[in-house]
Design a protein around this motif. Structure first.
Motif, PDB file in Angstrom:
ATOM      1  N   ASP A 225       0.948  -1.521  -0.132  1.00 34.83           N
ATOM      2  CA  ASP A 225      -0.408  -0.549   0.036  1.00 34.83           C
ATOM      3  C   ASP A 225       0.836   1.499   0.183  1.00 34.83           C
ATOM      4  O   ASP A 225       0.775   2.434  -0.587  1.00 34.83           O
ATOM      5  CB  ASP A 225      -1.176   0.319   1.132  1.00 34.83           C
ATOM      6  CG  ASP A 225      -0.285   0.100   2.182  1.00 34.83           C
ATOM      7  OD1 ASP A 225       0.913  -1.064   2.816  1.00 34.83           O
ATOM      8  OD2 ASP A 225      -0.315   0.911   3.114  1.00 34.83           O
ATOM      9  N   ASN A 229       0.576   4.244  -2.605  1.00 31.00           N
ATOM     10  CA  ASN A 229       0.595   5.339  -2.244  1.00 31.00           C
ATOM     11  C   ASN A 229       1.632   6.670  -3.019  1.00 31.00           C
ATOM     12  O   ASN A 229       1.575   7.424  -2.839  1.00 31.00           O
ATOM     13  CB  ASN A 229       0.446   5.605  -0.604  1.00 31.00           C
ATOM     14  CG  ASN A 229      -1.193   5.379  -0.120  1.00 31.00           C
ATOM     15  OD1 ASN A 229      -2.057   5.293  -0.575  1.00 31.00           O
ATOM     16  ND2 ASN A 229      -0.669   4.655   1.094  1.00 31.00           N
ATOM     17  N   LYS A 233       2.390  10.575  -7.170  1.00 35.16           N
ATOM     18  CA  LYS A 233       3.140  11.988  -6.274  1.00 35.16           C
ATOM     19  C   LYS A 233       4.717  11.859  -6.552  1.00 35.16           C
ATOM     20  O   LYS A 233       4.856  12.393  -6.790  1.00 35.16           O
ATOM     21  CB  LYS A 233       3.201  11.978  -4.768  1.00 35.16           C
ATOM     22  CG  LYS A 233       2.522  10.946  -3.585  1.00 35.16           C
ATOM     23  CD  LYS A 233       3.030  10.885  -1.714  1.00 35.16           C
ATOM     24  CE  LYS A 233       1.556  11.098  -1.526  1.00 35.16           C
ATOM     25  NZ  LYS A 233       1.968   9.869  -0.389  1.00 35.16           N
ATOM     26  N   GLN A 255      -7.616  -0.362  -3.762  1.00 33.50           N
ATOM     27  CA  GLN A 255      -6.344   1.287  -3.226  1.00 33.50           C
ATOM     28  C   GLN A 255      -6.522   1.864  -5.249  1.00 33.50           C
ATOM     29  O   GLN A 255      -6.507   2.871  -4.614  1.00 33.50           O
ATOM     30  CB  GLN A 255      -5.721   0.534  -2.409  1.00 33.50           C
ATOM     31  CG  GLN A 255      -4.808   2.275  -1.913  1.00 33.50           C
ATOM     32  CD  GLN A 255      -3.477   1.765  -1.105  1.00 33.50           C
ATOM     33  OE1 GLN A 255      -2.838   0.662  -1.346  1.00 33.50           O
ATOM     34  NE2 GLN A 255      -2.556   2.560  -1.178  1.00 33.50           N
ATOM     35  N   LEU A 259      -7.266   5.769  -6.109  1.00 37.63           N
ATOM     36  CA  LEU A 259      -6.500   6.351  -6.149  1.00 37.63           C
ATOM     37  C   LEU A 259      -6.170   6.976  -7.703  1.00 37.63           C
ATOM     38  O   LEU A 259      -5.559   7.717  -8.162  1.00 37.63           O
ATOM     39  CB  LEU A 259      -4.717   6.143  -6.325  1.00 37.63           C
ATOM     40  CG  LEU A 259      -4.505   5.968  -3.947  1.00 37.63           C
ATOM     41  CD1 LEU A 259      -3.129   4.978  -3.804  1.00 37.63           C
ATOM     42  CD2 LEU A 259      -4.811   7.063  -3.572  1.00 37.63           C
ATOM     43  N   SER A 335       5.727   7.439   2.208  1.00 39.38           N
ATOM     44  CA  SER A 335       5.659   7.403   0.658  1.00 39.38           C
ATOM     45  C   SER A 335       5.985   8.522  -0.031  1.00 39.38           C
ATOM     46  O   SER A 335       6.604   8.821  -1.071  1.00 39.38           O
ATOM     47  CB  SER A 335       3.767   7.272   0.057  1.00 39.38           C
ATOM     48  OG  SER A 335       3.230   8.265   1.298  1.00 39.38           O
TER      49      SER A 335
END
Length: 439
Positions: A225, A229, A233, A255, A259, A335
């Protein structure tokens, strides 16, 4: 030699322990040793067959309710005892301290057989929710280690794949002779090679973007995860390939949807070795955010293929990944930090090449051939010492029964010396000049 390997995890189960135990069994058989494997079956019947020169005995079992794919045998005391008596092993090597390992250890004592155990486990491997609970975590860890150390201290010898793993045992009360022995890596199989764009097309991966590879069981403690995440970014337009499956897969897919990164992440599931080797050679870097590894075969394989690695600064991963040498270490769970490190590597091809070369140098100490030589040496010396001790006890009993017997000669019998940590011929410490990321 006659070698018995006892494990609750063996192929077709997928994971680090099945890979290690299967590798040891087949490698020793190919070296001319007689090898028996004791493992759970995948049903209600016992199964016995020859697999790749290895005599594999599988005992009826049921699935562990809280750990998918892990099998629990129905306490086969009598069949295992008969097997040990019939096969008469020189050494019994236990890789799971749960059901079959406990049975083998108890029976080995009565049958006068030396036992080595290798620890592959952390409390978090058994239950991340209990291990991380602020109230129950410490008690769960103490109970787990109390059981594990009690098991280890009843063995003739104890090993762990890294010094980190071994020191954890010492910290919790290990007293038995012990050493760190790497799981090893086949450097003839895993080695650098030219990128193969066709492998990307085969798995539906983009050919015009750098590939970030992750290979590990998709379970909660592996912290996939955190990698997901990090994807939104990233400043670099890269693609992430997740290889393997596991109980957390559905949650991780959800997830990805949340996202909105479905076009940047691929779940590849199980990938056969030849294709996975090609994927490694075609990837730009390897990422492992796990917080529960006492070594990491997947990381070692990536390093052997010349990849730089970004890893969580957790447990034994820093023994493989040296910060700013062959990759980066990031704060576990962070992350933002992981994304920044990925961007740093993907934006600098020269740095990736330099760190990949360092990976090759570091992994050379884990050559599988060298590791197997170490195991053979340990097996032989422990078996000899055990037989000498047995003979010594018999002669001392005879001396007490018959006063004319020269007991003093018996007491002077020279016994082989099984060496402890750091004296087995393997490089068991990390590079003295490496930079470790501060916690």
């Amino acid at each position: 030699m006659r070698i018995m390997i006892v494990t609750d995890q063996y192929p077709p189960m997928v994971g680090g322990v099945p890979t290690v135990t299967h590798g040891l069994a087949t490698d020793f058989a190919n070296r001319g040793h007689q090898v028996w494997v004791v493992a759970p079956s995948y049903g209600a019947r016992d199964v016995r067959r020859m697999e790749q020169k290895v005599r594999v005995y599988r005992f009826s079992s049921f699935e562990w309710p809280t750990y998918k794919d892990l099998r629990i045998p129905f306490l086969p005391f009598v069949p295992v005892r008969n097997l040990i008596k019939r096969s008469d092993p020189d050494i019994i090597h236990i890789h799971s301290p749960i059901v079959l390992g406990n049975i083998a250890q108890l029976l080995a004592g009565g049958l006068r057989k030396p036992v080595i155990t290798t620890n592959h486990y952390l409390p978090i491997n058994m239950s991340r929710s209990l291990s991380s609970d602020p109230f129950l975590g410490k008690h769960f860890s103490n109970i787990t280690y109390s059981y594990l150390i009690n098991f280890c201290n009843r063995c003739e010898y104890v090993t762990a794949p890294t010094m980190t793993a071994l020191n954890l045992l010492y910290e919790h009360g290990l007293r038995a002779p012990a050493a760190a022995i790497s799981n090893g890596i086949d450097l003839q199989k895993y080695l650098p090679g030219a990128p193969e764009p066709d492998i990307l097309r085969q798995f539906g991966l983009p050919v015009d973007k750098p590939l970030i590879l992750h290979v590990n069981r998709l379970s909660e403690e592996k912290r996939v995860d955190v990698l997901l995440n990090a994807v939104p970014k990233l400043k670099t337009d890269a693609h992430v390939a997740l290889v393997s499956s596991g109980p957390a897969e559905a949650e991780l897919r959800a997830q990805v949807e949340e996202l909105q990164i479905g076009d940047r992440v691929s779940f590849l599931g199980f990938v056969r070795d030849a294709d996975l080797l090609a994927l490694r050679r075609t990837s730009s870097l390897f990422v492992i955010p796990s917080e529960a590894d006492l070594q990491s075969l997947a990381t070692m394989e990536a390093m052997a293929c010349g990849l730089p690695v970004i890893a969580a600064n957790s447990y034994a991963l820093p023994e493989l990944v040296h910060h700013e040498v062959n990759g980066f270490l990031f704060t576990p769970g962070n992350s933002d930090e992981l994304a920044a490190q990925i961007d740093t590597l993907l934006s600098n091809a020269d740095l990736r090449t330099k760190m990949g070369q360092q990976s090759l140098q570091i992994i050379a100490a884990h050559d599988r051939v060298k590791v197997l030589d170490t195991w053979e040496d340990l097996y032989r010396r422990l078996s000899i010492e055990f037989k000498e001790q047995k003979m010594l006890r018999q002669q001392l009993r005879t001396a007490r029964k018959y006063p004319g017997y020269k007991a003093e000669e018996v007491k002077n019998v020279k016994r082989p010396h099984i060496r402890r940590t750091g004296d087995l011929g393997l490089d068991q410490t990390t590079s003295p000049g490496r930079k470790r990321r501060p916690k």
